[in-house]
Design a protein around this motif. Structure first.
Motif, PDB file in Angstrom:
ATOM      1  N   GLU A 280       0.836  -1.208   0.000  1.00 22.32           N
ATOM      2  CA  GLU A 280       0.000   0.000   0.000  1.00 22.32           C
ATOM      3  C   GLU A 280       0.870   1.257   0.000  1.00 22.32           C
ATOM      4  O   GLU A 280       0.556   2.249  -0.676  1.00 22.32           O
ATOM      5  N   ASN A 281       1.982   1.213   0.713  1.00 20.56           N
ATOM      6  CA  ASN A 281       2.881   2.362   0.736  1.00 20.56           C
ATOM      7  C   ASN A 281       3.530   2.603  -0.619  1.00 20.56           C
ATOM      8  O   ASN A 281       3.711   3.758  -1.040  1.00 20.56           O
ATOM      9  N   ILE A 282       3.895   1.520  -1.309  1.00 23.95           N
ATOM     10  CA  ILE A 282       4.444   1.671  -2.664  1.00 23.95           C
ATOM     11  C   ILE A 282       3.431   2.348  -3.578  1.00 23.95           C
ATOM     12  O   ILE A 282       3.760   3.261  -4.345  1.00 23.95           O
ATOM     13  N   LEU A 283       2.175   1.921  -3.502  1.00 23.90           N
ATOM     14  CA  LEU A 283       1.137   2.507  -4.348  1.00 23.90           C
ATOM     15  C   LEU A 283       0.955   3.991  -4.036  1.00 23.90           C
ATOM     16  O   LEU A 283       0.826   4.818  -4.955  1.00 23.90           O
ATOM     17  N   ASP A 284       0.932   4.338  -2.757  1.00 21.32           N
ATOM     18  CA  ASP A 284       0.784   5.753  -2.388  1.00 21.32           C
ATOM     19  C   ASP A 284       1.978   6.571  -2.858  1.00 21.32           C
ATOM     20  O   ASP A 284       1.819   7.671  -3.411  1.00 21.32           O
ATOM     21  N   ALA A 285       3.177   6.036  -2.631  1.00 21.22           N
ATOM     22  CA  ALA A 285       4.383   6.768  -3.008  1.00 21.22           C
ATOM     23  C   ALA A 285       4.483   6.932  -4.513  1.00 21.22           C
ATOM     24  O   ALA A 285       4.812   8.028  -5.008  1.00 21.22           O
ATOM     25  N   TYR A 286       4.192   5.881  -5.252  1.00 21.20           N
ATOM     26  CA  TYR A 286       4.293   5.971  -6.712  1.00 21.20           C
ATOM     27  C   TYR A 286       3.279   6.972  -7.258  1.00 21.20           C
ATOM     28  O   TYR A 286       3.593   7.758  -8.162  1.00 21.20           O
TER      29      TYR A 286
ATOM     30  N   GLY B  39       9.180   8.983 -12.924  1.00 17.13           N
ATOM     31  CA  GLY B  39       8.780   7.611 -13.209  1.00 17.13           C
ATOM     32  C   GLY B  39       9.442   6.608 -12.303  1.00 17.13           C
ATOM     33  O   GLY B  39       8.994   5.465 -12.191  1.00 17.13           O
ATOM     34  N   ALA B  40      10.533   7.026 -11.660  1.00 17.49           N
ATOM     35  CA  ALA B  40      11.236   6.174 -10.691  1.00 17.49           C
ATOM     36  C   ALA B  40      11.594   7.034  -9.497  1.00 17.49           C
ATOM     37  O   ALA B  40      11.936   8.209  -9.641  1.00 17.49           O
ATOM     38  N   ALA B  41      11.507   6.441  -8.314  1.00 11.74           N
ATOM     39  CA  ALA B  41      11.778   7.194  -7.091  1.00 11.74           C
ATOM     40  C   ALA B  41      12.204   6.223  -6.004  1.00 11.74           C
ATOM     41  O   ALA B  41      12.198   5.009  -6.193  1.00 11.74           O
ATOM     42  N   MET B  42      12.573   6.798  -4.860  1.00 14.55           N
ATOM     43  CA  MET B  42      13.000   5.981  -3.727  1.00 14.55           C
ATOM     44  C   MET B  42      11.952   6.021  -2.627  1.00 14.55           C
ATOM     45  O   MET B  42      11.375   7.071  -2.339  1.00 14.55           O
ATOM     46  N   ILE B  43      11.688   4.851  -2.039  1.00 11.95           N
ATOM     47  CA  ILE B  43      10.891   4.772  -0.820  1.00 11.95           C
ATOM     48  C   ILE B  43      11.752   4.018   0.175  1.00 11.95           C
ATOM     49  O   ILE B  43      11.987   2.817   0.028  1.00 11.95           O
ATOM     50  N   GLY B  44      12.288   4.764   1.138  1.00  8.00           N
ATOM     51  CA  GLY B  44      13.307   4.193   2.001  1.00  8.00           C
ATOM     52  C   GLY B  44      14.558   3.907   1.194  1.00  8.00           C
ATOM     53  O   GLY B  44      15.058   4.775   0.473  1.00  8.00           O
ATOM     54  N   ASP B  45      15.036   2.684   1.280  1.00 10.06           N
ATOM     55  CA  ASP B  45      16.225   2.292   0.512  1.00 10.06           C
ATOM     56  C   ASP B  45      15.868   1.565  -0.780  1.00 10.06           C
ATOM     57  O   ASP B  45      16.738   0.984  -1.432  1.00 10.06           O
ATOM     58  N   GLU B  46      14.593   1.586  -1.157  1.00 11.49           N
ATOM     59  CA  GLU B  46      14.123   0.821  -2.315  1.00 11.49           C
ATOM     60  C   GLU B  46      13.711   1.740  -3.460  1.00 11.49           C
ATOM     61  O   GLU B  46      12.978   2.712  -3.252  1.00 11.49           O
ATOM     62  N   MET B  47      14.199   1.421  -4.658  1.00 12.32           N
ATOM     63  CA  MET B  47      13.746   2.154  -5.840  1.00 12.32           C
ATOM     64  C   MET B  47      12.438   1.547  -6.331  1.00 12.32           C
ATOM     65  O   MET B  47      12.302   0.322  -6.404  1.00 12.32           O
TER      66      MET B  47
ATOM     67  N   ARG C  39       1.562   3.868   7.271  1.00 14.49           N
ATOM     68  CA  ARG C  39       1.152   4.689   6.128  1.00 14.49           C
ATOM     69  C   ARG C  39       2.295   5.601   5.701  1.00 14.49           C
ATOM     70  O   ARG C  39       2.880   6.327   6.525  1.00 14.49           O
ATOM     71  N   TRP C  40       2.593   5.582   4.404  1.00 16.22           N
ATOM     72  CA  TRP C  40       3.649   6.424   3.846  1.00 16.22           C
ATOM     73  C   TRP C  40       3.170   7.865   3.740  1.00 16.22           C
ATOM     74  O   TRP C  40       2.002   8.117   3.416  1.00 16.22           O
ATOM     75  N   THR C  41       4.059   8.814   4.006  1.00 17.82           N
ATOM     76  CA  THR C  41       3.733  10.224   3.828  1.00 17.82           C
ATOM     77  C   THR C  41       4.774  10.854   2.929  1.00 17.82           C
ATOM     78  O   THR C  41       5.965  10.514   2.991  1.00 17.82           O
ATOM     79  N   PRO C  42       4.382  11.807   2.068  1.00 17.49           N
ATOM     80  CA  PRO C  42       5.329  12.449   1.167  1.00 17.49           C
ATOM     81  C   PRO C  42       6.408  13.198   1.955  1.00 17.49           C
ATOM     82  O   PRO C  42       6.150  13.696   3.052  1.00 17.49           O
ATOM     83  N   PRO C  43       7.603  13.246   1.419  1.00 23.01           N
ATOM     84  CA  PRO C  43       8.674  13.993   2.108  1.00 23.01           C
ATOM     85  C   PRO C  43       8.369  15.485   2.122  1.00 23.01           C
ATOM     86  O   PRO C  43       7.711  16.008   1.233  1.00 23.01           O
ATOM     87  N   GLU C  44       8.848  16.140   3.152  1.00 18.33           N
ATOM     88  CA  GLU C  44       8.648  17.591   3.236  1.00 18.33           C
ATOM     89  C   GLU C  44       9.500  18.288   2.209  1.00 18.33           C
ATOM     90  O   GLU C  44      10.631  17.881   1.939  1.00 18.33           O
ATOM     91  N   ALA C  45       8.968  19.346   1.650  1.00 18.40           N
ATOM     92  CA  ALA C  45       9.710  20.103   0.622  1.00 18.40           C
ATOM     93  C   ALA C  45      10.927  20.773   1.231  1.00 18.40           C
ATOM     94  O   ALA C  45      10.930  21.159   2.387  1.00 18.40           O
TER      95      ALA C  45
ATOM     96  N   ALA D  63       2.928  17.387  -8.053  1.00 19.21           N
ATOM     97  CA  ALA D  63       3.514  17.737  -6.764  1.00 19.21           C
ATOM     98  C   ALA D  63       4.771  16.926  -6.465  1.00 19.21           C
ATOM     99  O   ALA D  63       5.705  17.415  -5.816  1.00 19.21           O
ATOM    100  N   GLY D  64       4.795  15.697  -6.954  1.00 20.45           N
ATOM    101  CA  GLY D  64       5.929  14.824  -6.674  1.00 20.45           C
ATOM    102  C   GLY D  64       7.051  14.917  -7.687  1.00 20.45           C
ATOM    103  O   GLY D  64       8.025  14.168  -7.593  1.00 20.45           O
ATOM    104  N   GLY D  65       6.901  15.773  -8.661  1.00 22.79           N
ATOM    105  CA  GLY D  65       7.964  15.980  -9.634  1.00 22.79           C
ATOM    106  C   GLY D  65       7.835  15.175 -10.910  1.00 22.79           C
ATOM    107  O   GLY D  65       8.763  15.122 -11.710  1.00 22.79           O
ATOM    108  N   LYS D  66       6.690  14.508 -11.108  1.00 23.49           N
ATOM    109  CA  LYS D  66       6.426  13.745 -12.343  1.00 23.49           C
ATOM    110  C   LYS D  66       7.557  12.743 -12.644  1.00 23.49           C
ATOM    111  O   LYS D  66       8.003  12.593 -13.771  1.00 23.49           O
TER     112      LYS D  66
END
Length: 320
Positions: free
Chosen positions: A262-268, A280-288, A314-320, A275-278
């Motif tokens: 669920e956190n991967i889905l929210d983060a992706y 296609g690949a990103a990091m959630i913790g130590d995982e791409m 629950r994953w939350t977006p990083p602070e700007a 808002a997230g910078g459009k």
């Protein structure tokens, strides 16, 4: 109907259609699905009475959220059409699916579809609502499994029937669910299970493993169920109340895996947004994570949601 839309079938409880005692008990158990059996669990002389018992049981209700299924006899017998007509005419409004055993060809599924359609029209039921569960129990059925899966839009599940299958290929074993003597490397059922799973996944059906007959050996049940669950099967037959919790647990994601999916889905979703910078690949913790990660997470999350799991993280977006 896609597998994500189908209801959970982690535990599919077999109940003799001729036993009022077992039917009453089944209502109180936490199996995802109950199938009232007119085939192997019902003696030939008991079948006519069992049809009436099943109709009454379905119409009486009390099944909660369970999927209500009736297993009829296979098309090579003299009982099939009466099984279908009496049960569906009598209780079609309170029935979710018909399980057809020993399916060997797509035409056998088509025949059941046509009969169900005729009954639905005659009785004023919604045409096409009652599903079909196709049980693969011999070599011919397995070679035709892809055609069987696509034979009717009613088909919801493809089921492995191990006992009859073992007999049909002359497997040297009398212990259903365990490896045959002399097969000491690998899994003798792997090809069968994977063939059923590939047909199911290719055509958005659910794949269900068959029974484990050593009903008092719950550890053995967990071990065998774990194999098909690891491959991606959606559930397994249970023959005894003691197997139900083991099946529900084995075919549900672990809590930490469900939360992570669920956190991967929210983060992706956030990272690919404006808002997230459009990205296609990103990091959630130590995982791409990327689109492939999203697809894998959807599978785990879908199983967890169907099982009624709740998030504990629950994953939350990083602070700007």
């Amino acid at each position: 109907m896609t597998t994500s839309q189908l209801r959970a079938r982690r535990s599919c409880l077999a109940v003799p259609g001729s036993s009022q005692k077992f039917i009453d008990k089944a209502r109180t158990l936490n199996a995802d699905q109950v199938f009232l059996d007119l085939e192997d669990a019902c003696a030939p002389l008991a079948k006519p009475g069992a049809r009436k018992t099943i109709v009454e049981a379905l119409n009486e209700g009390g099944w909660g959220e369970k999927i209500r299924v009736v297993r009829v006899n296979d098309w090579t017998t003299e009982w099939t059409y009466r099984d279908v007509t009496e049960v569906v005419e009598g209780a079609g409004a309170n029935l979710d699916a018909i399980m057809l055993p020993k399916v060997q060809t797509a035409e056998q599924v088509v025949a059941l579809d046509l009969l169900l359609t005729q009954i639905e029209k005659a009785m004023g039921y919604e045409v096409g609502r009652i599903g079909i569960e196709a049980q693969i129990e011999n070599a011919l059925g397995l070679t035709n499994v892809n055609a069987i899966a696509t034979a009717s839009p009613r088909v919801e599940t493809i089921i492995f029937g191990p006992a009859d299958f073992m007999a049909s290929i002359n497997m040297k074993s009398l212990v259903v669910g365990e490896q045959p003597p002399g097969y000491d490397v690998g899994d003798a059922y792997h090809h069968i299970l994977m063939s059923i799973l590939m047909a199911a996944r290719a055509h958005d059906k659910q794949a269900i493993d068959g029974p484990y007959l050593q009903i008092k050996d719950v550890d053995g049940f967990r071990r065998v169920a774990g194999r098909s669950a690891a491959l991606g099967f959606d559930g397994k037959w249970v023959l005894h109340p003691g197997q139900i919790d083991a099946a529900n647990e084995t075919f549900s994601p672990r809590q930490e895996d469900y939360d992570h999916a669920e956190n991967i889905l929210d983060a992706y979703e956030w990272y690919t947004s404006e808002a997230g910078g459009k990205r296609g690949a990103a990091m959630i913790g130590d995982e791409m994570i990327d689109e492939a990660s999203r697809k894998m997470a959807l599978v785990i999350a879908g199983k967890g949601r169907a099982a009624g799991m709740q998030r504990t993280d629950r994953w939350t977006p990083p602070e700007a």
